[in-house]
Design a protein around this motif. Structure first.
Motif, PDB file in Angstrom:
ATOM      1  N   HIS A 257       0.867  -1.199  -0.093  1.00  0.00           N
ATOM      2  CA  HIS A 257       0.028  -0.039   0.083  1.00  0.00           C
ATOM      3  C   HIS A 257       0.881   1.161   0.035  1.00  0.00           C
ATOM      4  CE1 HIS A 257      -4.161  -1.116   0.291  1.00  0.00           C
ATOM      5  NE2 HIS A 257      -3.804  -2.215   1.285  1.00  0.00           N
ATOM      6  N   GLY A 258       1.955   1.345   0.834  1.00  0.00           N
ATOM      7  CA  GLY A 258       2.899   2.456   1.095  1.00  0.00           C
ATOM      8  C   GLY A 258       3.374   2.628  -0.173  1.00  0.00           C
ATOM      9  N   PHE A 259       3.983   1.748  -0.813  1.00  0.00           N
ATOM     10  CA  PHE A 259       4.740   1.671  -2.253  1.00  0.00           C
ATOM     11  C   PHE A 259       3.720   2.502  -3.197  1.00  0.00           C
ATOM     12  CE2 PHE A 259       7.451   0.037  -5.703  1.00  0.00           C
ATOM     13  CZ  PHE A 259       8.497   0.004  -5.248  1.00  0.00           C
ATOM     14  N   LEU A 260       2.693   1.966  -3.344  1.00  0.00           N
ATOM     15  CA  LEU A 260       1.572   2.378  -4.476  1.00  0.00           C
ATOM     16  C   LEU A 260       1.178   3.882  -4.153  1.00  0.00           C
ATOM     17  CD1 LEU A 260      -0.583  -0.859  -4.867  1.00  0.00           C
ATOM     18  CD2 LEU A 260       1.151   0.277  -6.507  1.00  0.00           C
ATOM     19  N   ASP A 261       1.166   4.362  -2.692  1.00  0.00           N
ATOM     20  CA  ASP A 261       0.579   5.529  -2.260  1.00  0.00           C
ATOM     21  C   ASP A 261       1.884   6.288  -2.781  1.00  0.00           C
ATOM     22  OD1 ASP A 261      -1.701   4.994  -0.807  1.00  0.00           O
ATOM     23  OD2 ASP A 261      -0.502   4.748   0.960  1.00  0.00           O
ATOM     24  N   VAL A 330      -5.180  -6.339  -2.633  1.00  0.00           N
ATOM     25  CA  VAL A 330      -4.948  -4.895  -2.572  1.00  0.00           C
ATOM     26  C   VAL A 330      -5.176  -4.142  -3.653  1.00  0.00           C
ATOM     27  CG1 VAL A 330      -2.796  -3.342  -2.442  1.00  0.00           C
ATOM     28  CG2 VAL A 330      -2.768  -5.141  -0.666  1.00  0.00           C
ATOM     29  N   VAL A 331      -5.130  -4.735  -4.772  1.00  0.00           N
ATOM     30  CA  VAL A 331      -5.465  -3.908  -5.996  1.00  0.00           C
ATOM     31  C   VAL A 331      -7.007  -3.792  -6.204  1.00  0.00           C
ATOM     32  CG1 VAL A 331      -5.540  -3.921  -8.532  1.00  0.00           C
ATOM     33  CG2 VAL A 331      -3.167  -4.285  -7.275  1.00  0.00           C
ATOM     34  N   TYR A 342      -4.343  -1.466 -12.191  1.00  0.00           N
ATOM     35  CA  TYR A 342      -4.756  -2.733 -12.740  1.00  0.00           C
ATOM     36  C   TYR A 342      -3.953  -3.878 -12.084  1.00  0.00           C
ATOM     37  CZ  TYR A 342      -6.445   0.516 -16.498  1.00  0.00           C
ATOM     38  OH  TYR A 342      -7.035   1.383 -17.069  1.00  0.00           O
ATOM     39  N   TYR A 343      -4.309  -5.002 -12.223  1.00  0.00           N
ATOM     40  CA  TYR A 343      -3.771  -6.448 -11.745  1.00  0.00           C
ATOM     41  C   TYR A 343      -3.505  -7.200 -12.778  1.00  0.00           C
ATOM     42  CZ  TYR A 343      -2.600 -10.425  -8.920  1.00  0.00           C
ATOM     43  OH  TYR A 343      -2.210 -11.677  -8.580  1.00  0.00           O
TER      44      TYR A 343
END
Length: 395
Positions: A257-261, A330-331, A342-343
């Protein structure tokens, strides 16, 4: 015998390079890096330093009428104690997008790595030259792809006609991050790594942050991705977290989550694709760490084994199945608020049937034919009209 050329030496500057995020001035020339200096300083790890300085996806790109090109470099070769010698890194020359030559530089430094103790020793050596001759004498785009698996200090570029930086062709920039598989592992050459295969088929500009052994959800990598201009971003997450035994589910899911944020801070609307691991039988149900199989090293084969205990998944240890489930969840959760997220299940790139036909030679890394297959599958699925990076994808 060589034709006499009147050589022109062109300074090696950032405007001639694509795929590098930083150029370090050295005593003899420049060293391309794929992570910026501030990021490298945050964790001075030998594996990370080796991976990010290997110029996977990095190429010299210029426009010229030259019929001959010479590039002086000082590579750093790797040797593994007790293992057979590794082949020299491969340079590939493209003229107007088509492969027109291959070569290697024999000389350079040697880094000797002892897999049993983890120690490494560097022996310095001289620069060498890779030469491409007999090119057509008209104006053309020339690319020299540097060896994806060999740290390469650039010393001099010589041509028999002037060189200009290549014009911007207006192609979309695809920024990709992943493990040694994305870095190129056992591909036959730098344009044969799967991200380069996919980029070529899709007609996009690749910036490859595949970092062997180092796709560990590091915050400095997320900030690097955040700050790098891109039209499309993909992240292949999972195998390194498992084979380094770096975290359990409790740390892994918030880290994703943090990486994507962090990436979204710099790229709020860019199509962002999360790709889960391809099939790797040793780690499907067995946690890490993975370790070199020293029993096979003496007969000249480098193979890997999974050292974890499958029973420990109950306590939160990660396997590839666990990672795929978490990433999909998560996605799906985030995509409700993020329409451009997207996943892709990595088993759609390389799964059971592929493994039957093209097994992983060292139990961990795909070979050259498998890189091509993964690259073709990625292009077909992700760059398709209705794919995450299709022409209709948000720009």
């Amino acid at each position: 015998m060589h034709t006499q050329h009147h050589w022109i030496t062109t300074p090696l500057t950032a405007d001639l390079l694509r795929g590098a995020l930083d150029l370090e001035r050295t005593e003899h020339g420049v060293l391309p890096h794929r992570l910026p200096a501030w990021a490298r300083a945050q964790y001075p790890d030998g594996q990370l330093a080796m991976a990010e300085s290997q110029p996977s996806g990095v190429r010299l790109v210029f426009r010229t009428r030259a019929t001959a090109v010479e590039l002086d470099t000082r590579p750093t070769k790797r040797e593994y104690t007790g293992a057979p010698p590794r082949p020299d890194g491969v340079y590939e020359l493209l003229v107007d997008g088509r492969l027109a030559g291959r070569g290697s530089v024999k000389d350079g430094n040697t880094l000797t790595i002892d897999m049993a103790t983890g120690s490494a020793e560097l022996r310095t050596g001289p620069a060498g030259t890779v030469r491409f001759d007999g090119l057509p004498g008209d104006d053309k785009d020339v690319e020299i792809w540097l060896p994806h698996n060999e740290t390469t200090e650039l010393v001099a570029l010589r041509t028999d006609a002037p060189v200009d930086p290549a014009p911007d062709r207006g192609r979309r920039v695809w920024l990709h991050h992943g493990s040694s598989i994305s870095h190129g592992s056992d591909a036959a050459g730098p344009t044969g790594i799967w991200p380069a295969v996919a980029a070529s088929l899709a007609g996009v500009e690749l910036v490859n942050l595949g970092l062997a052994g180092s796709a560990l959800l590091d915050p400095f990598t997320a900030r690097t991705l955040r700050d790098t201009p891109a039209d499309l971003i993909s992240l292949k997450i999972g195998i390194n977290v498992v084979n380094a035994d770096a975290m359990r589910v409790r740390a892994f899911t918030p880290a994703v989550h943090g990486f994507l944020d962090t990436i979204r801070e710099g790229h709020p609307d860019v199509p962002l694709l999360v790709v889960s691991p391809i099939l790797c039988p040793i780690h499907e149900d067995t946690p890490g760490p993975s370790a070199p199989d020293l029993d096979h090293l003496s007969d000249g084969q480098l193979r890997f084994v999974a050292m974890g205990d499958p029973a420990e998944t109950a306590a939160g240890k990660l396997t590839l199945r666990v990672v795929r489930d978490e990433l999909a969840r998560v996605v799906a959760q985030r995509a409700k608020e993020d329409p451009h997220l997207y996943y892709l299940d990595g088993l759609r790139l390389y799964g059971e049937a592929d493994h039957e036909e093209l097994p992983l030679p060292d139990q961990l890394h795909p070979d050259a034919a498998t890189h091509r297959r993964i690259g073709e599958r990625f292009a077909e699925q992700v760059f398709a009209a209705d794919g995450a990076f299709g022409p209709a994808a948000h720009r």
